[in-house]
Design a protein around this motif. Structure first.
Motif, PDB file in Angstrom:
ATOM      1  N   GLN A 119       0.841  -1.195   0.000  1.00 36.59           N
ATOM      2  CA  GLN A 119       0.000   0.000   0.000  1.00 36.59           C
ATOM      3  C   GLN A 119       0.878   1.248   0.000  1.00 36.59           C
ATOM      4  OE1 GLN A 119      -2.962   0.985   3.266  1.00 36.59           O
ATOM      5  NE2 GLN A 119      -4.204  -0.125   1.762  1.00 36.59           N
ATOM      6  N   SER A 137      -5.108   5.916  -0.642  1.00 35.44           N
ATOM      7  CA  SER A 137      -4.355   4.660  -0.584  1.00 35.44           C
ATOM      8  C   SER A 137      -4.473   3.935  -1.911  1.00 35.44           C
ATOM      9  CB  SER A 137      -4.904   3.752   0.520  1.00 35.44           C
ATOM     10  OG  SER A 137      -4.590   4.285   1.773  1.00 35.44           O
ATOM     11  N   ASP A 160      -3.271   0.203  -3.637  1.00 37.39           N
ATOM     12  CA  ASP A 160      -2.663  -1.112  -3.477  1.00 37.39           C
ATOM     13  C   ASP A 160      -1.796  -1.371  -4.696  1.00 37.39           C
ATOM     14  OD1 ASP A 160      -3.771  -1.798  -0.990  1.00 37.39           O
ATOM     15  OD2 ASP A 160      -5.663  -2.346  -1.951  1.00 37.39           O
TER      16      ASP A 160
END
Length: 141
Positions: free
Chosen positions: A59, A70, A72
């Motif tokens: 992340q 955020s 991933d």
């Protein structure tokens, strides 16, 4: 967005001698943003990550229009990978929903490695060579 026009009826100059005023047209010009590039209601941003972040994934925090977001990051992400964050772009003109934010990953190569870091990278390079030799040997069987 730039080029968008707004018309205000009867808000222009007077037609004279009791005539109805004309319409006023305003054409918008939006200045470039120092971080984001706008394409319609979508925004694009480049975000730098380290080699280890790109290789291992995880992340990462990326800039958003109103707050940090955020993302991933998948392991093995190469430079110029593009990721879409749905609904994080500009508000639609009709007031319903938003465009998307696209994050373009830029992998940064360090230029100020310590001797220990260089040695670790040399070791990684040796491991990769050995791994590739093993794979090559298996394909000849």
């Amino acid at each position: 967005d730039s080029g968008h026009g707004i018309r205000r009826e009867e808000a222009g100059e007077s037609g004279g001698a009791g005539a109805i005023p004309g319409d006023l047209y305003v054409v918008l010009h939006v200045e470039e943003h120092p971080v984001f590039q706008r394409r319609g209601d979508d925004v694009y941003v480049e975000h730098e990550v380290s080699f280890s972040q790109a290789a291992l994934g995880g992340q990462v925090q990326v800039p958003g229009l109103y707050e940090s977001l955020s993302l991933d990051l998948p392991e093995g992400s190469p430079t110029d990978s593009v990721f879409r964050l749905v609904g994080k772009g500009m508000p639609h003109l009709n007031g319903q929903g938003r465009g998307d934010e696209y994050v373009v990953i830029k992998v940064v190569t360090p230029t100020d490695l310590s001797e220990e870091e260089k040695e670790l990278l040399r070791r990684l390079q040796e491991l990769r060579k050995a791994s590739n030799k093993t794979k090559g040997d298996e394909s000849h069987r």
